[in-house]
Structure formats: C-alpha cells, structure tokens
Motif scaffolding. Structure first.
Motif, PDB file in Angstrom:
ATOM      1  N   PHE A  52      64.313  22.950  79.279  1.00 30.94           N
ATOM      2  CA  PHE A  52      63.102  23.603  78.795  1.00 30.94           C
ATOM      3  C   PHE A  52      62.991  24.041  77.816  1.00 30.94           C
ATOM      4  O   PHE A  52      63.810  24.753  76.554  1.00 30.94           O
ATOM      5  CB  PHE A  52      63.567  24.455  79.595  1.00 30.94           C
ATOM      6  CG  PHE A  52      63.157  24.744  81.352  1.00 30.94           C
ATOM      7  CD1 PHE A  52      61.536  23.903  81.639  1.00 30.94           C
ATOM      8  CD2 PHE A  52      64.131  24.650  82.152  1.00 30.94           C
ATOM      9  CE1 PHE A  52      61.705  23.974  82.806  1.00 30.94           C
ATOM     10  CE2 PHE A  52      63.852  24.910  83.431  1.00 30.94           C
ATOM     11  CZ  PHE A  52      62.573  24.535  83.829  1.00 30.94           C
ATOM     12  N   PRO A  53      62.890  22.992  76.369  1.00 30.02           N
ATOM     13  CA  PRO A  53      63.075  22.572  74.897  1.00 30.02           C
ATOM     14  C   PRO A  53      62.408  23.534  74.715  1.00 30.02           C
ATOM     15  O   PRO A  53      62.950  24.036  73.737  1.00 30.02           O
ATOM     16  CB  PRO A  53      62.670  21.374  74.836  1.00 30.02           C
ATOM     17  CG  PRO A  53      62.132  20.478  76.063  1.00 30.02           C
ATOM     18  CD  PRO A  53      62.456  21.174  77.001  1.00 30.02           C
ATOM     19  N   ASN A  54      61.543  23.821  75.013  1.00 28.62           N
ATOM     20  CA  ASN A  54      60.442  24.607  74.327  1.00 28.62           C
ATOM     21  C   ASN A  54      60.874  26.854  74.736  1.00 28.62           C
ATOM     22  O   ASN A  54      60.133  27.551  74.283  1.00 28.62           O
ATOM     23  CB  ASN A  54      58.629  24.425  74.102  1.00 28.62           C
ATOM     24  CG  ASN A  54      58.871  23.030  74.056  1.00 28.62           C
ATOM     25  OD1 ASN A  54      59.409  22.799  72.811  1.00 28.62           O
ATOM     26  ND2 ASN A  54      57.697  22.738  74.854  1.00 28.62           N
ATOM     27  N   VAL A  55      61.501  26.784  75.597  1.00 29.11           N
ATOM     28  CA  VAL A  55      62.100  28.548  75.849  1.00 29.11           C
ATOM     29  C   VAL A  55      62.731  28.621  74.814  1.00 29.11           C
ATOM     30  O   VAL A  55      64.230  27.784  74.499  1.00 29.11           O
ATOM     31  CB  VAL A  55      62.560  28.142  77.021  1.00 29.11           C
ATOM     32  CG1 VAL A  55      62.599  29.528  77.228  1.00 29.11           C
ATOM     33  CG2 VAL A  55      61.627  27.402  78.303  1.00 29.11           C
ATOM     34  N   SER A  56      62.917  29.675  74.400  1.00 25.68           N
ATOM     35  CA  SER A  56      63.664  29.974  73.347  1.00 25.68           C
ATOM     36  C   SER A  56      65.033  30.394  74.251  1.00 25.68           C
ATOM     37  O   SER A  56      65.106  30.821  75.430  1.00 25.68           O
ATOM     38  CB  SER A  56      62.404  31.353  71.620  1.00 25.68           C
ATOM     39  OG  SER A  56      62.978  32.030  73.470  1.00 25.68           O
ATOM     40  N   GLU A  57      66.073  31.285  73.289  1.00 23.27           N
ATOM     41  CA  GLU A  57      67.068  31.441  73.360  1.00 23.27           C
ATOM     42  C   GLU A  57      67.201  32.639  74.268  1.00 23.27           C
ATOM     43  O   GLU A  57      66.353  33.834  73.563  1.00 23.27           O
ATOM     44  CB  GLU A  57      67.875  32.366  71.817  1.00 23.27           C
ATOM     45  CG  GLU A  57      69.731  32.572  72.324  1.00 23.27           C
ATOM     46  CD  GLU A  57      70.313  32.024  71.433  1.00 23.27           C
ATOM     47  OE1 GLU A  57      71.686  33.511  71.585  1.00 23.27           O
ATOM     48  OE2 GLU A  57      70.012  31.615  70.051  1.00 23.27           O
ATOM     49  N   MET A  58      67.731  32.941  74.754  1.00 20.70           N
ATOM     50  CA  MET A  58      67.701  34.354  76.172  1.00 20.70           C
ATOM     51  C   MET A  58      69.775  34.957  76.198  1.00 20.70           C
ATOM     52  O   MET A  58      69.690  34.600  76.230  1.00 20.70           O
ATOM     53  CB  MET A  58      66.939  34.071  77.280  1.00 20.70           C
ATOM     54  CG  MET A  58      65.786  33.547  77.661  1.00 20.70           C
ATOM     55  SD  MET A  58      65.384  33.519  79.128  1.00 20.70           S
ATOM     56  CE  MET A  58      63.705  32.883  78.864  1.00 20.70           C
TER      57      MET A  58
ATOM     58  N   MET B 155      65.049  34.870  82.789  1.00 20.65           N
ATOM     59  CA  MET B 155      64.958  33.169  82.831  1.00 20.65           C
ATOM     60  C   MET B 155      63.947  32.927  83.577  1.00 20.65           C
ATOM     61  O   MET B 155      63.261  31.880  82.524  1.00 20.65           O
ATOM     62  CB  MET B 155      66.336  32.755  83.252  1.00 20.65           C
ATOM     63  CG  MET B 155      67.745  32.752  82.447  1.00 20.65           C
ATOM     64  SD  MET B 155      68.883  31.766  82.330  1.00 20.65           S
ATOM     65  CE  MET B 155      68.460  30.356  81.680  1.00 20.65           C
ATOM     66  N   ILE B 156      63.807  32.929  84.760  1.00 27.40           N
ATOM     67  CA  ILE B 156      62.501  32.021  85.220  1.00 27.40           C
ATOM     68  C   ILE B 156      60.681  32.736  84.739  1.00 27.40           C
ATOM     69  O   ILE B 156      60.607  31.922  84.714  1.00 27.40           O
ATOM     70  CB  ILE B 156      62.333  32.660  87.148  1.00 27.40           C
ATOM     71  CG1 ILE B 156      63.598  31.902  87.655  1.00 27.40           C
ATOM     72  CG2 ILE B 156      61.182  32.097  87.556  1.00 27.40           C
ATOM     73  CD1 ILE B 156      63.754  32.147  89.082  1.00 27.40           C
ATOM     74  N   LYS B 157      61.120  34.526  84.766  1.00 25.03           N
ATOM     75  CA  LYS B 157      59.823  34.816  83.990  1.00 25.03           C
ATOM     76  C   LYS B 157      59.618  34.256  82.451  1.00 25.03           C
ATOM     77  O   LYS B 157      58.454  34.159  82.603  1.00 25.03           O
ATOM     78  CB  LYS B 157      60.602  36.294  83.799  1.00 25.03           C
ATOM     79  CG  LYS B 157      58.911  37.095  83.151  1.00 25.03           C
ATOM     80  CD  LYS B 157      59.211  38.421  82.959  1.00 25.03           C
ATOM     81  CE  LYS B 157      58.031  39.112  82.443  1.00 25.03           C
ATOM     82  NZ  LYS B 157      58.235  40.577  82.843  1.00 25.03           N
TER      83      LYS B 157
ATOM     84  N   ARG C 198      56.597  31.615  80.977  1.00 21.56           N
ATOM     85  CA  ARG C 198      55.613  31.642  79.487  1.00 21.56           C
ATOM     86  C   ARG C 198      55.204  30.005  79.607  1.00 21.56           C
ATOM     87  O   ARG C 198      54.166  30.139  78.814  1.00 21.56           O
ATOM     88  CB  ARG C 198      56.434  32.308  79.340  1.00 21.56           C
ATOM     89  CG  ARG C 198      56.499  34.617  79.393  1.00 21.56           C
ATOM     90  CD  ARG C 198      56.474  34.652  78.621  1.00 21.56           C
ATOM     91  NE  ARG C 198      57.001  36.272  79.064  1.00 21.56           N
ATOM     92  CZ  ARG C 198      58.149  37.099  79.110  1.00 21.56           C
ATOM     93  NH1 ARG C 198      58.922  36.129  78.604  1.00 21.56           N
ATOM     94  NH2 ARG C 198      57.943  37.441  79.611  1.00 21.56           N
ATOM     95  N   LYS C 199      55.646  29.738  79.405  1.00 17.52           N
ATOM     96  CA  LYS C 199      56.515  28.597  79.157  1.00 17.52           C
ATOM     97  C   LYS C 199      55.581  27.240  79.722  1.00 17.52           C
ATOM     98  O   LYS C 199      54.844  25.679  79.995  1.00 17.52           O
ATOM     99  CB  LYS C 199      57.044  27.783  78.315  1.00 17.52           C
ATOM    100  CG  LYS C 199      57.999  29.051  76.783  1.00 17.52           C
ATOM    101  CD  LYS C 199      56.749  28.804  75.811  1.00 17.52           C
ATOM    102  CE  LYS C 199      57.198  29.986  74.796  1.00 17.52           C
ATOM    103  NZ  LYS C 199      56.001  29.815  73.544  1.00 17.52           N
TER     104      LYS C 199
END
Length: 244
Positions: free
Chosen positions: A1-7, A21-23, A27-28
């Motif tokens: 998931f490259p477009n998910v920002s750091e969490m 993380m699932i939530k 979003r993306k």
C-alpha cells in the motif's frame, strides 16, 4: 500500500493497531484485502510503582501494558478490596512537566473502561495511596456498623468487636457475604459452635468488604409473653363475638 502514509501505533494493542491500519488503508483503497499484524519483539519499558503495594520500586514491562496488569501484580484489587478508591498515574510531558491522572479502580477492573485502564509508557509513575478497607456487621450484635479491616481477624473477632451477640441472636445461622469474581458468595456459618463450643477450626478469616449478618431468633422469651398476651386477647375477643 504505497500511498498510505506512516501510522503511529504507539500505546495501542495489536487489535487496536490493526483496526487503525485497516481504517487508514480503506481511505486510499477500496479493493478487498487481508491484513495481519504481529510484533516480533515487544518493546520493554521501565515504570515506577510507589505507595501501598507489594514490592514498590522499578518494574520492567512490555510497552503499552495496561495499568490493570501492573496493579494486580503488586497486590492491588485482591478479592474483597474496596474498588471505590483511586490510584494515580504521573506521566512526563515533552516540556519536562508531569501530567497526573486520577484512575478509579472500579472503572479499571469492573467497568472495562479503556480510558481509565491506561496503556503504560516508559517512565510512568503509578502511585497507590493507602486504600481504606472495611468490614460490615449488622443484625443481632450490640454495636453493628462499619469496622476497619484488620488482617488475620476472624468472624468471631468481629462479632466480639461489635460488642458480642445480643440475647436474641441466632448464632446457628450467621452469614458472611463476600465478593468473589465480581459476584456475591454467601457463607453459612454456625457461630455458636465457634463462640460457645470452642470449635475454632470452623472460624472464618475475614477479608476486606465482607458483610457479616447475625440474624435473630423468631421467638425470644421476653417477646413471647407479649405474643401470648396478644393471642389470648384475640381469642377472648373472638369468643365474646362468637357468643353473641
């Protein structure tokens, strides 16, 4: 998931972290996916426990360990403890000052309140004040009421502290109600065997929160005369009315 920002999952359990993380991914991405989350080597932190506990001092626990786990390990909230009391957690902020949280034991252990059952962080200080413990005794004793808990004292000790049984006490049917695993459990005890026959092996050691009930006899000699007079009067009136 490259477009998910750091969490940041700091302070969360695995279940809470996975849900977060699932939530974030949803979003993306709208495609169906499976997510597995595990921690290979849990981070360890150091906290300090002080106050009325078993073995105060530094303790090493896993990061995000809940405060309930630590409190149980140091003897807080044993069977019968007064869960109306509170403990305090002090946490250092980025500017060096301390935030203090007042946490209710009832909400931590019985209400399953995650906000009260806080996840611990490195450097946290848990302060446990002296938790008041009481024993309650009522019924046919000279001075019923609330008494301070004294470790090692038994049922007979508390009956004597309450001034002893009254003349109308039914010592054969004394009960002690105790909270066990969140539910009341009633012990039926023949206190006459303990107090009058010296069978001390049948005495029950009392713990904080116990409720002792000493019932009365249904008939007691001083009341029997009054009862007999009432019955006699009723019979006399009945005879007088029936004879008319």
């Amino acid at each position: 998931f490259p477009n998910v920002s750091e969490m940041s999952l700091s302070g969360l359990t695995l279940v809470e972290g996975k849900a977060m993380m699932i939530k974030g991914i949803k979003r993306k991405y709208h495609e169906r996916f499976d997510l597995s989350l595990m921690v290979a080597v849990p981070k360890q932190i150091t906290i300090y426990v002080t106050g009325q506990v078993d073995g105060p001092g530094l303790r090493t626990v896993y990061d995000s360990t809940r405060i309930s786990h630590v409190l149980k390990s140091v003897g807080v909230a044993k069977g019968g403890s007064d869960l109306s009391e509170s403990v305090y957690l002090k946490r250092q902020t980025e500017n060096g000052s301390f935030d203090e949280y007042k946490l209710k034991l009832h909400d931590i252990f019985l209400a399953n309140d995650a906000k009260q059952n806080m996840a611990l962080q490195n450097g946290d200080i848990i302060a446990v004040p002296s938790i008041k413990s009481y024993v309650y005794i009522y019924g046919e004793v000279s001075r019923g009421g609330t008494f301070g808990y004294v470790p090692g004292q038994t049922l007979s000790d508390y009956i004597n502290v309450a001034g002893g049984p009254t003349a109308r006490a039914n010592l054969d049917s004394v009960t002690v109600t105790r909270q066990e695993d969140g539910r009341p459990k009633v012990y039926h005890i023949n206190a006459s065997q303990i107090l009058h026959r010296g069978e001390t092996e049948k005495d029950l050691e009392i713990i904080p929160g116990d409720v002792i009930s000493v019932p009365g006899n249904f008939f007691y000699f001083s009341d029997f005369a009054s009862f007999a007079n009432t019955v006699l009067l009723a019979l006399t009136l009945y005879t007088a009315v029936a004879g008319r």
